[in-house]
Design a protein around this motif. Structure first.
Motif, PDB file in Angstrom:
ATOM      1  N   GLU A 109       0.871  -1.182   0.000  1.00 28.21           N
ATOM      2  CA  GLU A 109       0.000   0.000   0.000  1.00 28.21           C
ATOM      3  C   GLU A 109       0.900   1.222   0.000  1.00 28.21           C
ATOM      4  O   GLU A 109       1.960   1.221   0.610  1.00 28.21           O
ATOM      5  CB  GLU A 109      -0.898   0.044   1.236  1.00 28.21           C
ATOM      6  N   GLY A 110       0.444   2.252  -0.681  1.00 28.55           N
ATOM      7  CA  GLY A 110       1.200   3.492  -0.709  1.00 28.55           C
ATOM      8  C   GLY A 110       1.739   3.788  -2.094  1.00 28.55           C
ATOM      9  O   GLY A 110       1.208   3.310  -3.094  1.00 28.55           O
ATOM     10  N   ASP A 111       2.798   4.549  -2.125  1.00 30.59           N
ATOM     11  CA  ASP A 111       3.338   5.096  -3.356  1.00 30.59           C
ATOM     12  C   ASP A 111       4.485   4.258  -3.896  1.00 30.59           C
ATOM     13  O   ASP A 111       5.620   4.367  -3.428  1.00 30.59           O
ATOM     14  CB  ASP A 111       3.815   6.533  -3.079  1.00 30.59           C
ATOM     15  N   LEU A 112       4.204   3.405  -4.887  1.00 31.08           N
ATOM     16  CA  LEU A 112       5.257   2.604  -5.505  1.00 31.08           C
ATOM     17  C   LEU A 112       6.273   3.481  -6.238  1.00 31.08           C
ATOM     18  O   LEU A 112       7.389   3.059  -6.502  1.00 31.08           O
ATOM     19  CB  LEU A 112       4.661   1.579  -6.469  1.00 31.08           C
ATOM     20  N   GLU A 113       5.899   4.717  -6.533  1.00 27.15           N
ATOM     21  CA  GLU A 113       6.785   5.656  -7.231  1.00 27.15           C
ATOM     22  C   GLU A 113       7.581   6.524  -6.248  1.00 27.15           C
ATOM     23  O   GLU A 113       8.198   7.507  -6.650  1.00 27.15           O
ATOM     24  CB  GLU A 113       5.959   6.571  -8.147  1.00 27.15           C
ATOM     25  N   VAL A 114       7.602   6.150  -4.957  1.00 23.14           N
ATOM     26  CA  VAL A 114       8.207   6.984  -3.916  1.00 23.14           C
ATOM     27  C   VAL A 114       9.680   7.301  -4.214  1.00 23.14           C
ATOM     28  O   VAL A 114      10.164   8.361  -3.841  1.00 23.14           O
ATOM     29  CB  VAL A 114       8.018   6.350  -2.518  1.00 23.14           C
ATOM     30  N   LEU A 115      10.379   6.420  -4.932  1.00 24.30           N
ATOM     31  CA  LEU A 115      11.793   6.651  -5.261  1.00 24.30           C
ATOM     32  C   LEU A 115      12.036   6.709  -6.769  1.00 24.30           C
ATOM     33  O   LEU A 115      13.164   6.568  -7.228  1.00 24.30           O
ATOM     34  CB  LEU A 115      12.668   5.557  -4.628  1.00 24.30           C
ATOM     35  N   ALA A 116      10.986   6.948  -7.542  1.00 30.12           N
ATOM     36  CA  ALA A 116      11.109   6.962  -8.999  1.00 30.12           C
ATOM     37  C   ALA A 116      12.099   8.021  -9.482  1.00 30.12           C
ATOM     38  O   ALA A 116      12.866   7.779 -10.418  1.00 30.12           O
ATOM     39  CB  ALA A 116       9.750   7.183  -9.650  1.00 30.12           C
ATOM     40  N   ASP A 117      12.109   9.182  -8.831  1.00 31.38           N
ATOM     41  CA  ASP A 117      13.021  10.241  -9.251  1.00 31.38           C
ATOM     42  C   ASP A 117      14.483   9.917  -8.925  1.00 31.38           C
ATOM     43  O   ASP A 117      15.394  10.591  -9.392  1.00 31.38           O
ATOM     44  CB  ASP A 117      12.624  11.581  -8.612  1.00 31.38           C
ATOM     45  N   LEU A 118      14.706   8.861  -8.150  1.00 28.05           N
ATOM     46  CA  LEU A 118      16.064   8.448  -7.776  1.00 28.05           C
ATOM     47  C   LEU A 118      16.496   7.181  -8.520  1.00 28.05           C
ATOM     48  O   LEU A 118      17.492   6.556  -8.166  1.00 28.05           O
ATOM     49  CB  LEU A 118      16.143   8.222  -6.264  1.00 28.05           C
ATOM     50  N   GLY A 119      15.721   6.805  -9.526  1.00 26.23           N
ATOM     51  CA  GLY A 119      16.130   5.688 -10.374  1.00 26.23           C
ATOM     52  C   GLY A 119      15.399   4.382 -10.150  1.00 26.23           C
ATOM     53  O   GLY A 119      15.788   3.353 -10.693  1.00 26.23           O
ATOM     54  N   LEU A 120      14.342   4.397  -9.348  1.00 29.20           N
ATOM     55  CA  LEU A 120      13.590   3.168  -9.100  1.00 29.20           C
ATOM     56  C   LEU A 120      12.122   3.378  -9.440  1.00 29.20           C
ATOM     57  O   LEU A 120      11.319   3.786  -8.591  1.00 29.20           O
ATOM     58  CB  LEU A 120      13.749   2.738  -7.635  1.00 29.20           C
ATOM     59  N   PRO A 121      11.753   3.125 -10.710  1.00 30.18           N
ATOM     60  CA  PRO A 121      10.356   3.312 -11.108  1.00 30.18           C
ATOM     61  C   PRO A 121       9.424   2.345 -10.382  1.00 30.18           C
ATOM     62  O   PRO A 121       9.842   1.279  -9.913  1.00 30.18           O
ATOM     63  CB  PRO A 121      10.362   3.027 -12.610  1.00 30.18           C
ATOM     64  N   GLY A 122       8.166   2.712 -10.312  1.00 34.38           N
ATOM     65  CA  GLY A 122       7.172   1.934  -9.608  1.00 34.38           C
ATOM     66  C   GLY A 122       7.059   0.496 -10.067  1.00 34.38           C
ATOM     67  O   GLY A 122       6.851  -0.401  -9.247  1.00 34.38           O
ATOM     68  N   VAL A 123       7.212   0.240 -11.360  1.00 31.81           N
ATOM     69  CA  VAL A 123       7.109  -1.141 -11.847  1.00 31.81           C
ATOM     70  C   VAL A 123       8.229  -2.007 -11.275  1.00 31.81           C
ATOM     71  O   VAL A 123       8.018  -3.178 -10.958  1.00 31.81           O
ATOM     72  CB  VAL A 123       7.084  -1.223 -13.393  1.00 31.81           C
ATOM     73  N   GLU A 124       9.416  -1.434 -11.130  1.00 24.85           N
ATOM     74  CA  GLU A 124      10.528  -2.185 -10.536  1.00 24.85           C
ATOM     75  C   GLU A 124      10.331  -2.339  -9.035  1.00 24.85           C
ATOM     76  O   GLU A 124      10.656  -3.395  -8.464  1.00 24.85           O
ATOM     77  CB  GLU A 124      11.859  -1.506 -10.837  1.00 24.85           C
ATOM     78  N   MET A 125       9.810  -1.310  -8.381  1.00 27.39           N
ATOM     79  CA  MET A 125       9.519  -1.418  -6.957  1.00 27.39           C
ATOM     80  C   MET A 125       8.501  -2.523  -6.722  1.00 27.39           C
ATOM     81  O   MET A 125       8.622  -3.299  -5.775  1.00 27.39           O
ATOM     82  CB  MET A 125       8.995  -0.083  -6.413  1.00 27.39           C
ATOM     83  N   GLN A 126       7.510  -2.613  -7.589  1.00 22.55           N
ATOM     84  CA  GLN A 126       6.497  -3.666  -7.476  1.00 22.55           C
ATOM     85  C   GLN A 126       7.142  -5.047  -7.550  1.00 22.55           C
ATOM     86  O   GLN A 126       6.780  -5.949  -6.792  1.00 22.55           O
ATOM     87  CB  GLN A 126       5.440  -3.513  -8.576  1.00 22.55           C
ATOM     88  N   VAL A 127       8.110  -5.231  -8.437  1.00 22.05           N
ATOM     89  CA  VAL A 127       8.806  -6.516  -8.564  1.00 22.05           C
ATOM     90  C   VAL A 127       9.549  -6.849  -7.265  1.00 22.05           C
ATOM     91  O   VAL A 127       9.498  -7.980  -6.779  1.00 22.05           O
ATOM     92  CB  VAL A 127       9.785  -6.498  -9.762  1.00 22.05           C
ATOM     93  N   ILE A 128      10.211  -5.851  -6.680  1.00 26.60           N
ATOM     94  CA  ILE A 128      10.942  -6.058  -5.425  1.00 26.60           C
ATOM     95  C   ILE A 128       9.973  -6.420  -4.303  1.00 26.60           C
ATOM     96  O   ILE A 128      10.189  -7.379  -3.554  1.00 26.60           O
ATOM     97  CB  ILE A 128      11.773  -4.804  -5.064  1.00 26.60           C
ATOM     98  N   VAL A 129       8.891  -5.676  -4.178  1.00 34.10           N
ATOM     99  CA  VAL A 129       7.900  -5.918  -3.119  1.00 34.10           C
ATOM    100  C   VAL A 129       7.249  -7.292  -3.289  1.00 34.10           C
ATOM    101  O   VAL A 129       6.971  -7.982  -2.306  1.00 34.10           O
ATOM    102  CB  VAL A 129       6.832  -4.803  -3.120  1.00 34.10           C
ATOM    103  N   ALA A 130       7.027  -7.696  -4.531  1.00 36.92           N
ATOM    104  CA  ALA A 130       6.321  -8.947  -4.804  1.00 36.92           C
ATOM    105  C   ALA A 130       7.181 -10.180  -4.529  1.00 36.92           C
ATOM    106  O   ALA A 130       6.646 -11.294  -4.456  1.00 36.92           O
ATOM    107  CB  ALA A 130       5.831  -8.965  -6.246  1.00 36.92           C
ATOM    108  N   ASP A 131       8.483 -10.019  -4.372  1.00 39.01           N
ATOM    109  CA  ASP A 131       9.367 -11.161  -4.128  1.00 39.01           C
ATOM    110  C   ASP A 131       9.303 -11.544  -2.656  1.00 39.01           C
ATOM    111  O   ASP A 131      10.140 -11.147  -1.850  1.00 39.01           O
ATOM    112  CB  ASP A 131      10.803 -10.841  -4.552  1.00 39.01           C
ATOM    113  N   VAL A 132       8.281 -12.342  -2.304  1.00 43.52           N
ATOM    114  CA  VAL A 132       8.032 -12.691  -0.905  1.00 43.52           C
ATOM    115  C   VAL A 132       9.033 -13.706  -0.362  1.00 43.52           C
ATOM    116  O   VAL A 132       9.028 -14.007   0.830  1.00 43.52           O
ATOM    117  CB  VAL A 132       6.584 -13.200  -0.697  1.00 43.52           C
ATOM    118  N   ASP A 133       9.912 -14.228  -1.206  1.00 42.38           N
ATOM    119  CA  ASP A 133      10.954 -15.140  -0.732  1.00 42.38           C
ATOM    120  C   ASP A 133      12.115 -14.386  -0.099  1.00 42.38           C
ATOM    121  O   ASP A 133      12.979 -14.994   0.517  1.00 42.38           O
ATOM    122  CB  ASP A 133      11.468 -16.013  -1.878  1.00 42.38           C
ATOM    123  N   LEU A 134      12.142 -13.066  -0.267  1.00 41.18           N
ATOM    124  CA  LEU A 134      13.211 -12.256   0.308  1.00 41.18           C
ATOM    125  C   LEU A 134      12.772 -11.661   1.645  1.00 41.18           C
ATOM    126  O   LEU A 134      11.602 -11.343   1.831  1.00 41.18           O
ATOM    127  CB  LEU A 134      13.573 -11.097  -0.635  1.00 41.18           C
TER     128      LEU A 134
END
Length: 160
Positions: A109-134
């Motif tokens: 929940e919240g802003d997946l684009e929170v660090l987009a201006d620093l090189g981490l777009p929301g789609v990539e953040m979603q991939v990181i968040v979705a990796d529940v094995d980590l």
């Protein structure tokens, strides 16, 4: 609602100023009280980016990015709000209802684009968040690497 055992994990402040990254520890209260994290981050004056990375009990993470308009927030697992006050505080600030106790799905929940201006777009953040094995610290390490402060982040974790 609150977890009675002591909360484990870490809270780190990340600052980018003049093209250079710095990571420093936040007070342990930042792991249990969202207001404490926002207040402490707000005291860090910088002309560049300032945000906090909180890893809580090997269960979830929170990214907090204060601004004059209010904090941008990302909670990696909305269901954490059922067991942790800080996660419930994030949902409260976002004006999002906590999930049902029977719901087993993990979603942010919240802003997946929170660090987009620093090189981490929301789609990539979603991939990181979705990796529940980590674990949350591993997910935040990926965030740090992608944004360019991986070495500083690793050095801070080694100190903690």
């Amino acid at each position: 609602m609150a977890v009675k055992e002591p909360i484990t994990g870490f809270a780190a402040a990340v600052i980018r100023e003049d093209g250079r990254w710095r990571c420093s520890p936040l007070d342990a209260a930042a792991l249990t009280e969202l207001d404490a994290a926002i207040t402490e981050l707000g005291k860090l004056r910088s002309t560049g980016a300032v945000f906090g990375l909180l890893a809580v009990d090997d269960e979830f993470f929170v990214i907090v990015r204060p601004s004059p308009r209010g904090a941008s927030l990302l909670l990696s697992d909305a269901a954490a709000a059922l067991d942790y006050d800080i996660a419930a505080d994030v949902l409260d600030l976002l004006r999002v209802d906590p999930p049902d106790e029977e719901d087993e799905a993990v979603w942010p929940e919240g802003d997946l684009e929170v660090l987009a201006d620093l090189g981490l777009p929301g789609v990539e953040m979603q991939v990181i968040v979705a990796d529940v094995d980590l674990y949350p610290d591993e997910q935040l390490q990926m965030v740090a690497q992608r944004c360019g402060f991986g070495e500083q982040f690793t050095a801070l974790l080694d100190e903690l």
